[in-house]
Design an enzyme around this catalytic site. Structure first.
Site, PDB file in Angstrom:
ATOM      1  N   THR A 148      -2.200   2.576  -8.014  1.00  0.00           N
ATOM      2  CA  THR A 148      -3.333   3.292  -8.598  1.00  0.00           C
ATOM      3  C   THR A 148      -2.879   4.248  -9.690  1.00  0.00           C
ATOM      4  O   THR A 148      -3.489   4.326 -10.766  1.00  0.00           O
ATOM      5  CB  THR A 148      -4.101   4.064  -7.506  1.00  0.00           C
ATOM      6  OG1 THR A 148      -4.612   3.127  -6.553  1.00  0.00           O
ATOM      7  CG2 THR A 148      -5.241   4.859  -8.097  1.00  0.00           C
ATOM      8  N   ASN A 206      -0.898   5.515   3.128  1.00  0.00           N
ATOM      9  CA  ASN A 206      -1.112   6.008   1.771  1.00  0.00           C
ATOM     10  C   ASN A 206      -2.253   7.017   1.789  1.00  0.00           C
ATOM     11  O   ASN A 206      -3.330   6.744   2.300  1.00  0.00           O
ATOM     12  CB  ASN A 206      -1.461   4.823   0.855  1.00  0.00           C
ATOM     13  CG  ASN A 206      -1.605   5.220  -0.594  1.00  0.00           C
ATOM     14  OD1 ASN A 206      -1.434   6.378  -0.963  1.00  0.00           O
ATOM     15  ND2 ASN A 206      -1.929   4.260  -1.431  1.00  0.00           N
ATOM     16  N   GLY A 228      -2.835  -3.280  -1.868  1.00  0.00           N
ATOM     17  CA  GLY A 228      -1.533  -3.849  -1.559  1.00  0.00           C
ATOM     18  C   GLY A 228      -1.512  -4.532  -0.204  1.00  0.00           C
ATOM     19  O   GLY A 228      -2.398  -4.352   0.632  1.00  0.00           O
ATOM     20  N   SER A 288      -5.255   5.547  -0.838  1.00  0.00           N
ATOM     21  CA  SER A 288      -5.214   4.087  -0.821  1.00  0.00           C
ATOM     22  C   SER A 288      -6.493   3.507  -1.416  1.00  0.00           C
ATOM     23  O   SER A 288      -7.599   3.901  -1.048  1.00  0.00           O
ATOM     24  CB  SER A 288      -5.048   3.592   0.621  1.00  0.00           C
ATOM     25  OG  SER A 288      -5.064   2.187   0.668  1.00  0.00           O
ATOM     26  N   SER A 289      -6.341   2.545  -2.324  1.00  0.00           N
ATOM     27  CA  SER A 289      -7.503   1.837  -2.871  1.00  0.00           C
ATOM     28  C   SER A 289      -8.057   0.915  -1.794  1.00  0.00           C
ATOM     29  O   SER A 289      -7.356   0.018  -1.330  1.00  0.00           O
ATOM     30  CB  SER A 289      -7.106   1.022  -4.104  1.00  0.00           C
ATOM     31  OG  SER A 289      -6.675   1.854  -5.148  1.00  0.00           O
ATOM     32  N   SER A 343       0.841  -1.187   0.000  1.00  0.00           N
ATOM     33  CA  SER A 343       0.000   0.000   0.000  1.00  0.00           C
ATOM     34  C   SER A 343       0.881   1.244   0.000  1.00  0.00           C
ATOM     35  O   SER A 343       1.794   1.369   0.809  1.00  0.00           O
ATOM     36  CB  SER A 343      -0.892  -0.001   1.250  1.00  0.00           C
ATOM     37  OG  SER A 343      -1.711   1.135   1.276  1.00  0.00           O
ATOM     38  N   GLY A 344       0.626   2.146  -0.936  1.00  0.00           N
ATOM     39  CA  GLY A 344       1.425   3.364  -1.052  1.00  0.00           C
ATOM     40  C   GLY A 344       2.574   3.257  -2.028  1.00  0.00           C
ATOM     41  O   GLY A 344       3.353   4.203  -2.175  1.00  0.00           O
ATOM     42  N   GLU A 374      -0.961  -5.321   3.537  1.00  0.00           N
ATOM     43  CA  GLU A 374      -1.061  -4.365   4.647  1.00  0.00           C
ATOM     44  C   GLU A 374      -0.685  -5.021   5.969  1.00  0.00           C
ATOM     45  O   GLU A 374      -1.036  -6.176   6.236  1.00  0.00           O
ATOM     46  CB  GLU A 374      -2.481  -3.792   4.745  1.00  0.00           C
ATOM     47  CG  GLU A 374      -2.839  -2.914   3.560  1.00  0.00           C
ATOM     48  CD  GLU A 374      -4.202  -2.266   3.672  1.00  0.00           C
ATOM     49  OE1 GLU A 374      -4.470  -1.323   2.908  1.00  0.00           O
ATOM     50  OE2 GLU A 374      -5.007  -2.703   4.520  1.00  0.00           O
TER      51      GLU A 374
END
Length: 922
Positions: free
Chosen positions: A77, A119, A348, A122-123, A72-73, A350
């Site tokens: 995206t 993030n 992602g 973040s998605s 994540s981050g 986590e």
């Protein structure tokens, strides 16, 4: 606005993208047009997938998928958006569909992304975008969404935010619309935790809201749908402010200060206040024909309230995805075979300070993706070497299949045990974790945690993660009481009724209510990912590995240990070896020979390449990863040479340089390099009727053209005339139905920037003719299904032609950034005659609907002002249309179904707050 952009490198043909957390000029237009010459780049991945889909590289046409993975981050995206942009650039089909597809990402991002501690964007869901192609043109798209984190609607941890849409909506809509939807200051909403941001942040949210509204207009959402959706979102925020307190009896009641919020929520949801309250404070069930009413305690009432908010938001999101798929579905005959490029952008891996049910689902998805990568890069490739008898030293890698078995084995995997416990109403989260500890205490991938809290640890491929099992069973059930479902099905808001009449498929898609799908959430994760894996295994994959350089989200800061950890657990260190020593391109002899039989370039190009590591077996050729890229470069070189030869056909000395066989190859290659048409040159106007008569077949063509013209005139009179007319007259830049030639004649002596808009002669639409430096350009104006107007190739939708003109007085039309400056007025037949122009009067009589006023507004100097004169002024977010005196006309646009109730409720809330403020001051 700065975006997180990347630095790149390759491991063979696998792109590694490192996010530097700052803007870098890697994505300009000039870069996107030279992908074959690029160093490692995200655009090169898009180009390779596109060319492979068309069959221009190693094999014939084949479906492709691009798998983007990372923490994540790490930038997944943004990578997705850049890939989409570049693939649309490669299509060059001059279709509005391309612009619509590009608008899908910011639309889903607003509703599905949020700020986390790792993030800022973040998605909180996964998506697989399927782009459908026929030949080289995109014909449609489909979105598959996975596991939206609905719990974020009602709770966010410290340092985190709710979904972006709430902040965008509150910052971007006009004061009139805030009153219409029933919205107050964002700090008042419990679901937002009072977190909003600085003044600069608020401006940013406001800009994003305007982008979002335009994206919805571009894709094709109707105005009433948008209003209903925003009203439901406002209702979710109001719902969170309803609080309960006990009475002298066993029943609960809504606190006095939150009664206004109950009324507001009822109005926003389109239901009766009493029925909403009843569904929150009690449960009504029917057993053996007898209705049983069970009162809730305070915790159960709050759970019911939050359950409604989560399910309502989840279904709004599912509806958006379904609507996008409906609007972007391929409009082609069923017997036409479409090729596909899929892009996977999924949450992602986590590991937070506290990891809950959502993190378990996310990390399970990442385990599946890691297995797909391992299977494709290591297992499948090395097994093929063994089967084909290629000399090969096996490369060991970290296989995560035992971790997947821990989750998926039946009947004693984590998923099976969770489903088993979820089926028992009296089971607790502690019971579930105790069962895990009993079953898996000896597993090397599971660790027991000694604690009073229901904690357990899973040793994932990316490291150990400790999970808090609190809430696992309830979240996995994901149920909503039947009484609440029935209440919302009977809502007077059609959208809310549709959302709760539908059910949800295993992959998150809204389905008709009659479709029965019984499943638990975590098991649905497995099934939806299994469907996704099937699609990906059936396609040719391309991998993008995103790397996060530091945990502080700061530019120019590199944490070497963090980078090495990511390279290690992603398997990239072993990937370096297999890409260096292995053969990633392995066409069969049949595939390879067919390419040459078709007259394509492979045999000639291969003679130009030093194949030092080339190998083969009895049935297959084995090439290094870079041979494909080298062949592509050779094709480009041959294509350019072919164009030179075609221009030099009359020169005999050219044959001294190149053989006849090579000329055949070059000529065929040249067909791949033909320039594409541009948006402003793709409108062809038929010859005038008089010129057709007398030609062979001219009468039939003239009759056909005449019918089309009459149909277009009827379409204009019935659906468009009232939209174009202002104060009883057509604008001076509107010229009715004239031909391309007539439009250019009118522009002959006009200055640069002069323009007019005319009705298409053979289609239901418009064309804008613009006077450029050396020539006139003709821009097609597309009519969206929702009634919006868009210039082909532009990314901005407009409510009217007037809005379109006003916008392009300030923003140039692509690709030459041409500003509209001088409207081309009608030419008088008698310049000395006073009164209205006879030509304009003829236009009025031809197009004005019967009964419409025929008075003409006074002609103005032919220079457009940059600010609207007030006769058609639209505020941000689709505000009310105002007349010349500034009076507001609410009926000129859609409104919430129970708008009066919403308005009264909000006034009551504000009055209570004012009283409490005065009392507090005393």
């Amino acid at each position: 606005m700065p975006f997180d952009l990347w630095k790149f490198t390759y491991i063979g043909d696998i792109l590694v993208a490192i996010n530097p957390f700052k803007y870098l000029p890697f994505y300009e237009k000039e870069v996107s047009t030279s992908t074959t010459k690029l160093p490692p780049h995200i655009f090169a991945v898009a180009d390779r997938a596109y060319q492979s889909m068309l069959g221009r590289l190693s094999t014939g046409p084949q479906n492709q998928c691009i798998v983007i993975s990372g923490e994540s981050g790490a930038g997944k995206t943004e990578s997705t958006k850049l890939l989409l942009r570049q693939i649309m650039e490669l299509c060059k089909a001059n279709s509005q569909l391309e612009q619509q597809i590009l608008q899908v990402n910011p639309l889903l991002e607003a509703f599905g992304n949020a700020q986390t501690v790792m993030n800022d964007n973040s998605s909180r869901f996964g998506k697989y975008i399927q782009l459908r192609f026929h030949n080289s043109s995109v014909k449609g798209a489909k979105i598959n969404e996975y596991l939206l984190e609905k719990s974020r609607v009602v709770h966010q941890d410290e340092g985190e935010r709710n979904f972006h849409i709430f902040y965008c909506m509150l910052a971007g809509i006009s004061p009139d619309d805030k009153e219409m939807y029933g919205l107050l200051d964002p700090t008042q909403y419990r679901y937002l935790n009072g977190r909003y941001g600085s003044e600069d942040t608020v401006r940013t949210w406001g800009e994003k809201y305007r982008y979002l509204c335009n994206a919805m207009d571009m894709v094709g959402f109707e105005e009433q749908e948008k209003v209903d959706m925003m009203t439901i979102l406002a209702g979710i925020l109001s719902l969170g402010n309803i609080m309960f307190e006990p009475t002298e009896t066993d029943a609960l009641k809504v606190t006095e200060k939150s009664m206004g919020w109950l009324k507001a929520t009822a109005g926003q949801f389109g239901v009766q206040e009493e029925e909403l309250l009843r569904s929150l404070i009690c449960t009504l069930s029917v057993t053996r024909g007898e209705a049983i009413r069970r009162l809730h305690n305070q915790q159960q009432a709050e759970d019911a309230r939050d359950s409604i908010a989560k399910v309502a938001y989840g279904r709004v999101f599912g509806w958006i995805v379904s609507k996008v798929n409906e609007l972007l579905a391929p409009n082609v005959d069923l017997d036409i075979e479409l090729n596909e490029i899929g892009i996977l952008d999924i949450f992602g891996f986590e590991n937070f300070a506290v990891n809950r049910f959502e993190q378990l689902c996310i990390n399970l998805a990442n385990e599946q993706l890691q297995y797909f990568f391992n299977h494709h890069i290591f297992l499948m490739e090395q097994n093929e070497y063994k089967q084909e008898g290629i000399e090969w030293e096996t490369i060991a890698f970290k296989d995560n299949k035992p971790i997947l078995d821990l989750f998926l084995t039946k009947p004693i995997g984590i998923l099976s045990l969770l489903d088993e416990q979820s089926a028992f109403p009296q089971a607790s989260d502690r019971d579930f974790v105790d069962k895990l500890n009993s079953k898996f205490k000896s597993s090397p991938h599971y660790e027991v945690v000694r604690s009073h809290s229901p904690l357990f640890t899973v040793v994932h491929y990316a490291g150990k993660v400790q999970y808090n099992g609190g809430g696992f069973l309830e979240k996995n059930r994901d149920t909503i009481p039947a009484s609440i479902r029935g209440l919302l099905i009977n809502s007077v808001t059609p959208l809310l009724s549709v959302l709760f009449s539908a059910t949800i498929s295993r992959t998150g898609t809204l389905m008709p209510r009659k479709a029965k799908v019984n499943h638990k959430i975590l098991m649905s994760v497995f099934h939806s990912l299994a469907v996704l894996m099937e699609k990906m295994f059936a396609a040719s994959p391309h991998f993008v590995r995103c790397i996060k350089p530091n945990g502080s989200k700061l530019p120019d800061l590199v944490d070497n240990k963090m980078i090495m950890d990511q390279l290690r657990y992603n398997g990239l260190l072993e990937t370096i070896r297999i890409r260096r020593d292995g053969f990633s391109w392995r066409p069969s002899f049949t595939e390879f020979a067919q390419r040459e039989i078709k007259g394509e370039y492979f045999i000639y190009c291969i003679s130009e390449i030093h194949l030092l590591s080339f190998s083969f077996s009895s049935s297959r050729l084995f090439f290094k990863y870079w041979h494909q890229e080298e062949l592509a470069r050779q094709l480009e070189r041959l294509g350019k040479a072919a164009l030179v030869i075609q221009k030099s056909k009359g020169h005999s000395d050219i044959w001294d340089i190149i053989s006849v066989s090579q000329w055949r190859l070059l000529t065929l290659s040249a067909s791949l390099c033909l320039p594409q048409a541009t948006p402003f040159d793709n409108l062809e106007v038929h010859m005038e009727l008089a010129e057709l008569i007398g030609q062979a077949g001219g009468e039939a063509r003239a009759k056909e053209k005449s019918i089309k013209r009459r149909n277009t005139i009827r379409w204009f009179k019935e659906t468009q005339a009232r939209k174009v007319v202002r104060n009883g007259a057509f604008p001076c830049w509107f010229h009715g139905m004239i031909s391309r030639r007539q439009a250019e004649d009118l522009m002959t002596d006009r200055p640069v920037g002069c323009f007019l808009i005319r009705v298409g002669q053979s289609r239901e639409g418009y064309t804008l003719t613009y006077r450029g430096e050396n020539r006139c350009r003709h821009y097609m104006i597309e009519m969206q299904s929702n009634g919006k107007y868009v210039i082909l190739g532009e990314d901005k939708a407009h409510a009217s032609l007037t809005d379109l003109v006003q916008h392009h007085c300030q923003v140039g039309i692509k690709p030459f950034n041409e500003l509209l400056t001088v409207p081309c007025g009608q030419v008088r037949t008698n310049p000395g005659m006073a009164g209205p122009d006879p030509v304009h009067l003829k236009l009025q009589r031809l197009f004005m609907p019967s009964g419409q006023s025929s008075s003409l507004e006074a002609q103005r100097p032919p220079v457009l002002r940059r600010i609207s004169d007030g006769r058609h002024h639209a505020e941000a977010g689709g505000a009310r249309v105002r007349d010349g005196e500034g009076e507001s006309h609410p009926k000129s646009r859609p409104f919430p179904r129970l708008y009066p109730s919403i308005r009264l409720a909000m006034r009551e809330i504000q009055q209570i707050q004012q009283v409490r403020g005065i009392e507090g001051g005393d």
